[in-house]
Each structure stands twice: as C-alpha cells, then as structure tokens.
Motif scaffolding. Structure first.
Motif, PDB file in Angstrom:
ATOM      1  N   MET A   1      46.558   1.382 -30.213  1.00 55.33           N
ATOM      2  CA  MET A   1      45.112   1.572 -30.363  1.00 55.33           C
ATOM      3  C   MET A   1      44.707   1.311 -31.806  1.00 55.33           C
ATOM      4  O   MET A   1      44.988   2.112 -32.701  1.00 55.33           O
ATOM      5  CB  MET A   1      44.724   2.988 -29.936  1.00 55.33           C
ATOM      6  CG  MET A   1      44.831   3.198 -28.431  1.00 55.33           C
ATOM      7  SD  MET A   1      44.205   4.805 -27.888  1.00 55.33           S
ATOM      8  CE  MET A   1      45.605   5.861 -28.235  1.00 55.33           C
ATOM      9  N   ALA A   2      44.044   0.162 -31.985  1.00 56.35           N
ATOM     10  CA  ALA A   2      43.628  -0.241 -33.322  1.00 56.35           C
ATOM     11  C   ALA A   2      42.466   0.620 -33.817  1.00 56.35           C
ATOM     12  O   ALA A   2      41.895   1.408 -33.059  1.00 56.35           O
ATOM     13  CB  ALA A   2      43.229  -1.710 -33.304  1.00 56.35           C
ATOM     14  N   VAL A   5      43.707   4.615 -34.923  1.00 55.55           N
ATOM     15  CA  VAL A   5      44.090   5.655 -33.951  1.00 55.55           C
ATOM     16  C   VAL A   5      45.607   5.767 -33.827  1.00 55.55           C
ATOM     17  O   VAL A   5      46.194   6.836 -33.991  1.00 55.55           O
ATOM     18  CB  VAL A   5      43.459   5.373 -32.566  1.00 55.55           C
ATOM     19  CG1 VAL A   5      43.875   6.452 -31.576  1.00 55.55           C
ATOM     20  CG2 VAL A   5      41.941   5.294 -32.667  1.00 55.55           C
ATOM     21  N   THR A 113      47.375  -8.813 -27.089  1.00 56.34           N
ATOM     22  CA  THR A 113      46.150  -8.724 -26.303  1.00 56.34           C
ATOM     23  C   THR A 113      45.185  -9.800 -26.779  1.00 56.34           C
ATOM     24  O   THR A 113      45.373 -10.392 -27.833  1.00 56.34           O
ATOM     25  CB  THR A 113      45.518  -7.312 -26.408  1.00 56.34           C
ATOM     26  OG1 THR A 113      44.457  -7.209 -25.439  1.00 56.34           O
ATOM     27  CG2 THR A 113      44.941  -7.025 -27.784  1.00 56.34           C
ATOM     28  N   GLU A 159      39.161  -0.006 -15.632  1.00 60.47           N
ATOM     29  CA  GLU A 159      38.900   1.385 -16.033  1.00 60.47           C
ATOM     30  C   GLU A 159      39.259   1.656 -17.486  1.00 60.47           C
ATOM     31  O   GLU A 159      38.885   2.675 -18.063  1.00 60.47           O
ATOM     32  CB  GLU A 159      39.751   2.339 -15.171  1.00 60.47           C
ATOM     33  CG  GLU A 159      39.561   2.215 -13.662  1.00 60.47           C
ATOM     34  CD  GLU A 159      40.546   1.225 -13.026  1.00 60.47           C
ATOM     35  OE1 GLU A 159      41.079   0.362 -13.759  1.00 60.47           O
ATOM     36  OE2 GLU A 159      40.771   1.315 -11.806  1.00 60.47           O
ATOM     37  N   ALA A 160      40.025   0.736 -18.090  1.00 65.40           N
ATOM     38  CA  ALA A 160      40.651   0.990 -19.395  1.00 65.40           C
ATOM     39  C   ALA A 160      39.651   1.215 -20.531  1.00 65.40           C
ATOM     40  O   ALA A 160      38.598   0.580 -20.585  1.00 65.40           O
ATOM     41  CB  ALA A 160      41.568  -0.174 -19.759  1.00 65.40           C
ATOM     42  N   GLY A 161      40.006   2.096 -21.443  1.00 62.77           N
ATOM     43  CA  GLY A 161      39.207   2.326 -22.648  1.00 62.77           C
ATOM     44  C   GLY A 161      39.447   1.226 -23.665  1.00 62.77           C
ATOM     45  O   GLY A 161      40.481   0.560 -23.657  1.00 62.77           O
ATOM     46  N   HIS A 163      38.922  -2.389 -25.781  1.00 63.32           N
ATOM     47  CA  HIS A 163      38.689  -3.783 -25.388  1.00 63.32           C
ATOM     48  C   HIS A 163      39.459  -4.179 -24.138  1.00 63.32           C
ATOM     49  O   HIS A 163      40.604  -3.785 -23.958  1.00 63.32           O
ATOM     50  CB  HIS A 163      39.110  -4.724 -26.522  1.00 63.32           C
ATOM     51  CG  HIS A 163      38.136  -4.750 -27.646  1.00 63.32           C
ATOM     52  ND1 HIS A 163      38.317  -4.022 -28.794  1.00 63.32           N
ATOM     53  CD2 HIS A 163      36.969  -5.405 -27.789  1.00 63.32           C
ATOM     54  CE1 HIS A 163      37.289  -4.224 -29.601  1.00 63.32           C
ATOM     55  NE2 HIS A 163      36.455  -5.055 -29.018  1.00 63.32           N
ATOM     56  N   GLN A 219      50.878   2.590 -19.314  1.00 64.90           N
ATOM     57  CA  GLN A 219      50.435   2.654 -20.714  1.00 64.90           C
ATOM     58  C   GLN A 219      49.137   3.449 -20.753  1.00 64.90           C
ATOM     59  O   GLN A 219      48.201   3.134 -20.025  1.00 64.90           O
ATOM     60  CB  GLN A 219      50.201   1.222 -21.212  1.00 64.90           C
ATOM     61  CG  GLN A 219      49.666   1.110 -22.619  1.00 64.90           C
ATOM     62  CD  GLN A 219      49.735  -0.340 -23.101  1.00 64.90           C
ATOM     63  OE1 GLN A 219      50.750  -1.013 -22.925  1.00 64.90           O
ATOM     64  NE2 GLN A 219      48.653  -0.826 -23.684  1.00 64.90           N
ATOM     65  N   THR A 222      43.387   6.504 -23.748  1.00 70.42           N
ATOM     66  CA  THR A 222      42.411   7.585 -23.888  1.00 70.42           C
ATOM     67  C   THR A 222      43.065   8.966 -23.828  1.00 70.42           C
ATOM     68  O   THR A 222      42.649   9.875 -24.550  1.00 70.42           O
ATOM     69  CB  THR A 222      41.334   7.451 -22.786  1.00 70.42           C
ATOM     70  OG1 THR A 222      40.742   6.152 -22.911  1.00 70.42           O
ATOM     71  CG2 THR A 222      40.257   8.511 -22.912  1.00 70.42           C
ATOM     72  N   LEU A 225      43.951   9.981 -27.236  1.00 68.80           N
ATOM     73  CA  LEU A 225      42.922   9.939 -28.296  1.00 68.80           C
ATOM     74  C   LEU A 225      42.654  11.314 -28.896  1.00 68.80           C
ATOM     75  O   LEU A 225      42.380  11.443 -30.091  1.00 68.80           O
ATOM     76  CB  LEU A 225      41.600   9.418 -27.712  1.00 68.80           C
ATOM     77  CG  LEU A 225      41.315   7.929 -27.757  1.00 68.80           C
ATOM     78  CD1 LEU A 225      39.960   7.659 -27.132  1.00 68.80           C
ATOM     79  CD2 LEU A 225      41.355   7.427 -29.187  1.00 68.80           C
ATOM     80  N   TRP A 304      35.118   4.494 -28.130  1.00 72.23           N
ATOM     81  CA  TRP A 304      35.970   3.851 -27.121  1.00 72.23           C
ATOM     82  C   TRP A 304      36.570   4.906 -26.196  1.00 72.23           C
ATOM     83  O   TRP A 304      37.104   5.915 -26.671  1.00 72.23           O
ATOM     84  CB  TRP A 304      37.102   3.068 -27.772  1.00 72.23           C
ATOM     85  CG  TRP A 304      36.717   2.070 -28.801  1.00 72.23           C
ATOM     86  CD1 TRP A 304      37.230   1.970 -30.050  1.00 72.23           C
ATOM     87  CD2 TRP A 304      35.744   1.013 -28.678  1.00 72.23           C
ATOM     88  NE1 TRP A 304      36.642   0.907 -30.712  1.00 72.23           N
ATOM     89  CE2 TRP A 304      35.727   0.319 -29.903  1.00 72.23           C
ATOM     90  CE3 TRP A 304      34.880   0.604 -27.658  1.00 72.23           C
ATOM     91  CZ2 TRP A 304      34.898  -0.773 -30.134  1.00 72.23           C
ATOM     92  CZ3 TRP A 304      34.041  -0.472 -27.883  1.00 72.23           C
ATOM     93  CH2 TRP A 304      34.061  -1.151 -29.103  1.00 72.23           C
TER      94      TRP A 304
HETATM   95  C1  LIG Z   1      40.519   3.626 -29.015  1.00 74.08           C
HETATM   96  C2  LIG Z   1      41.255   2.550 -28.293  1.00 74.08           C
HETATM   97  C3  LIG Z   1      41.785   1.492 -29.022  1.00 74.08           C
HETATM   98  C4  LIG Z   1      42.492   0.481 -28.366  1.00 74.08           C
HETATM   99  N1  LIG Z   1      43.043  -0.534 -29.103  1.00 74.08           N
HETATM  100  C5  LIG Z   1      43.841  -1.440 -28.502  1.00 74.08           C
HETATM  101  C6  LIG Z   1      44.558  -2.404 -29.272  1.00 74.08           C
HETATM  102  O1  LIG Z   1      44.486  -2.432 -30.489  1.00 74.08           O
HETATM  103  N2  LIG Z   1      45.354  -3.286 -28.611  1.00 74.08           N
HETATM  104  C7  LIG Z   1      45.500  -3.262 -27.239  1.00 74.08           C
HETATM  105  O2  LIG Z   1      46.244  -4.072 -26.687  1.00 74.08           O
HETATM  106  N3  LIG Z   1      44.816  -2.370 -26.494  1.00 74.08           N
HETATM  107  C8  LIG Z   1      44.015  -1.457 -27.091  1.00 74.08           C
HETATM  108  N4  LIG Z   1      43.373  -0.512 -26.332  1.00 74.08           N
HETATM  109  C9  LIG Z   1      43.542  -0.543 -24.851  1.00 74.08           C
HETATM  110  C10 LIG Z   1      44.834   0.146 -24.442  1.00 74.08           C
HETATM  111  O3  LIG Z   1      45.928  -0.672 -24.749  1.00 74.08           O
HETATM  112  C11 LIG Z   1      44.885   0.408 -22.932  1.00 74.08           C
HETATM  113  O4  LIG Z   1      44.680  -0.782 -22.209  1.00 74.08           O
HETATM  114  C12 LIG Z   1      43.848   1.429 -22.511  1.00 74.08           C
HETATM  115  O5  LIG Z   1      43.760   2.477 -23.421  1.00 74.08           O
HETATM  116  C13 LIG Z   1      44.208   1.951 -21.137  1.00 74.08           C
HETATM  117  O6  LIG Z   1      43.143   2.667 -20.577  1.00 74.08           O
HETATM  118  P1  LIG Z   1      42.881   4.226 -20.880  1.00 74.08           P
HETATM  119  O7  LIG Z   1      42.269   4.256 -22.236  1.00 74.08           O
HETATM  120  O8  LIG Z   1      41.930   4.625 -19.809  1.00 74.08           O
HETATM  121  O9  LIG Z   1      44.217   4.917 -20.837  1.00 74.08           O
HETATM  122  C14 LIG Z   1      42.651   0.510 -26.956  1.00 74.08           C
HETATM  123  C15 LIG Z   1      42.118   1.585 -26.234  1.00 74.08           C
HETATM  124  C16 LIG Z   1      41.446   2.595 -26.875  1.00 74.08           C
HETATM  125  C17 LIG Z   1      40.897   3.739 -26.069  1.00 74.08           C
END
Ligand SMILES: Cc1cc2nc3c(=O)[nH]c(=O)nc-3n(C[C@H](O)[C@H](O)[C@H](O)COP(=O)(O)O)c2cc1C
Length: 341
Positions: A1-2, A5, A113, A159-161, A163, A219, A222, A225, A304
C-alpha cells in the motif's frame, strides 16, 4: 500500500506473524525504496515482497487536465494552497532504476500493478530467484501476465480499496469491473497460474470463500489500514468505521486513475468530471490533500478503502494475522463438516 501505509513496521509485523508483508515502491524514488528494504531486513528475516507501479503511457489530454485544474479553484481558495506541479515525478516513477536495484540485490517476491512487465524484466527476476506476481483485473490481463512469464497473478476484484490495477487505463476504459468471486473463477479457467485473491476481504470466513472459489492465497489491504503499524493518517484510520462515511466509490478525482475511496466531499464534487490523467492529477491534487490532512479535514483527503471498510479492526498487525488465521481455520472446519456424509 503506497502513500506511506506499507512502511517497514507494518510489513515487518505481518512477516513476523507468518504473513507475506509488502513494501510499496510506488510514489518513491529508487533510493527511497532501497532504504526501506534495508530497514525491513533489519526487522525480519522472513520472506517479504516489494510492489512496483508500471510506468504509464502519456494518454492524458492536456486541455482536460487544465479544465480540471480550473474546476479546483474553490479548493485552492479554501485550503489556501496552490495546486501541485503536474510534471513533478514524471510518468515512469524511476521504474528502471528500481528494477536494477531489485535484480542486483534480490528480494523474495516482486509484485506489479498498473500493467504487465516485459518478459525480459520477469526473466531477469527468475534468474535471481525472485518470484513475480502481476496484478490483474480481467481474464485477458491474466493471459498477458502468463505470456510475459509471471509466477502468479494477484486477482483484484472491483471491491478492492485503492487503485484498480487495470493494465491500460484511459478515457475508453471506464468499465464497471468484475466482482472478486466471479473474477477468480474466470481467471482459473483462463490461466494455470497460482491466484492471489484481493478485494473486500476482512474476515477469515471470506478468505475461506475465496480459497473455495479457486484462489491459492489472499491479499488484504483495508483490513490492515487501521493497525497501529500502518502509516495511514489517523483521520483515514478513524474514517474507516465512522458512520459518517457509509460507502465507497471508484473515482479518478484524486489521481486521474480509478481508485476506491470512502465517499467524501472532494470525491462527490470532483469525481463526476475528473479526466483519465494519471499521474498528472495525482501531482495536481497532492498539495490539496496534504493541506486537508494538516487542517484535520477528512472531507478533502483521499480516504482509500475497500468495500469491507466498516469491518476494519484496530489490532496490532501480527495479532490481526493470527485472528484471521484462526477465523479461516474455523470456517474451513465448518465447511468440511458441512460436506461430511
Ligand atoms: C491505502 C491503499 C493503498 C494501496 N496501494 C497499493 C499499491 O501501492 N500497489 C498495489 O498493487 N495495490 C495497492 N492497493 C491495493 C491492494 O493491493 C489490494 O488490491 C486491495 O487493498 C485489496 O482490497 P481491500 O483493500 O478491500 O483488502 C492499495 C490499497 C489501499 C487500501
């Protein structure tokens, strides 16, 4: 999580508890990434991963970016902060320099990604013993990852948080996306690669569901977080379970690329007309988001979050891994009992 975080304390705590913690290289310089790798190696001897953003083709329409900048005039006045410089950081984010460091001083896992890396890049990692994972949001992207030589795919549901990892974003690619369970099944029938499922997973029973649907691992973003080790802003952590924020939406408002965030004032007002222009909008709005955070205004921040945000638990990351593992074991036992004759 960039975005600060997934810094070494969070990744390290996850690794120590038996998970696979990841460092985020996105938005960082190559040297910044390397410093974090060294710090993490001081915190754990267990395997970990590093996540890279693929460089983006410049498809942004400068006129659309300019119109968006004008639309943000009210925010500039409200936060008494000028807009950021859209050219800062460029489009490639130091990608080649990061690859060179990771091949020179290998880490156990590298994930990608926003696109599919070249076969050459993935072969270079294979030669040094690094496992590679490519994030995909469609079966076609999974096929591209397989062709390029990825060891596994991270299947990211709608559903993912944060990007969406969509390989090619642009004005034409505003489709609604695919829900995780359906996407796992579609990818399973398209490529033979191991599947890491992501999107909306907050409890062990959901993990059991993803595994039953065909995933090999999961994986979570959220869910971690709100952990004390997470580098997320306190307002962001609090917002996850604050009843003021009832839902999430995919929006380009903050960065120009579709990302899921809690619906707040900034998203509501600017999301509907934000153009496809990543990373230009990321740079343009960053000063406003920072000013909002400084003044304690969650309504102007990029909050996010995945669709399961309300179920976030404020537990130390290691403990959260253990709780999830126990929930998964209980759910798996219940499934097995249910299927007994
Ligand atoms: C705050 C935040 C930052 C994220 N940054 C990245 C990232 O830098 N690289 C990436 O591949 N996915 C990133 N993601 C997506 C996550 O890899 C993952 O797909 C996502 O968190 C899964 O859904 P969830 O948040 O509902 O668990 C980020 C998600 C969040 C919530």
């Amino acid at each position: 999580m960039a975005g600060g975080v997934s810094a070494p304390p969070l990744a390290g705590a996850v690794c120590e508890a038996g998970g696979l913690g990841f460092l985020a290289a996105g938005y960082k310089t190559a040297d910044g990434m390397y410093q974090e790798i060294k710090r993490l190696r001081g915190l754990t001897t267990r395997p970990f991963g590093v996540n890279l953003f693929l460089p983006q083709p410049d498809h942004a329409d400068p006129a659309a970016v300019e119109v968006y900048a004008h639309q943000l005039a009210g925010e500039v006045a409200w936060y008494e902060t000028p807009l950021g410089d859209i050219d800062r950081g460029g489009l490639d984010d130091g990608y080649d320099a990061k690859l060179a460091i990771l091949v020179e001083d290998p880490v156990p896992v590298v994930s990608f990604t926003f696109g599919c890396p070249s076969r050459d890049a993935l072969e270079a990692f294979a030669r040094v013993g690094t496992l590679t994972v490519v994030t995909v949001t469609t079966p076609e992207e999974a096929a591209a990852a397989q062709w390029a030589g990825a060891d596994a795919v991270c299947v990211q549901g709608i559903e993912a948080g944060g990007h969406q990892g969509t390989h090619r974003d642009g004005p034409q690619s505003d489709g609604p996306g695919i829900g995780l369970l359906s996407l796992i099944a579609q990818v399973r029938e398209t490529v033979p690669l191991p599947i890491i499922a992501a999107g909306g997973l907050m409890r062990g029973a959901q993990i059991a569901g993803a595994l039953a649907a065909g995933a090999d691992a999961v994986q979570l973003g959220t869910a971690f977080l709100a952990c004390p080790e997470s580098g997320a802003h306190d307002l962001h952590k609090q917002a996850l379970t604050n009843p003021l924020f009832v839902r999430t939406e995919l929006t380009r408002a903050f960065t120009g690329r579709p990302a899921r965030a809690l619906v707040n004032r900034f998203l509501r007002e600017h999301g509907p007309y934000a153009p496809a222009a990543y990373p230009q909008l990321h740079h343009l709005t960053s000063s406003l988001r920072q000013a909002a955070a400084r003044t304690g205004d969650a309504q102007g921040m990029a909050l996010w979050a995945g669709q399961g945000h309300r179920m976030a638990r404020e537990l130390p990351a290691g403990q959260l891994v253990q709780v999830l593992a126990a929930e998964l074991a209980a759910a798996t036992a219940a499934l097995t009992e249910g299927s007994a004759p």
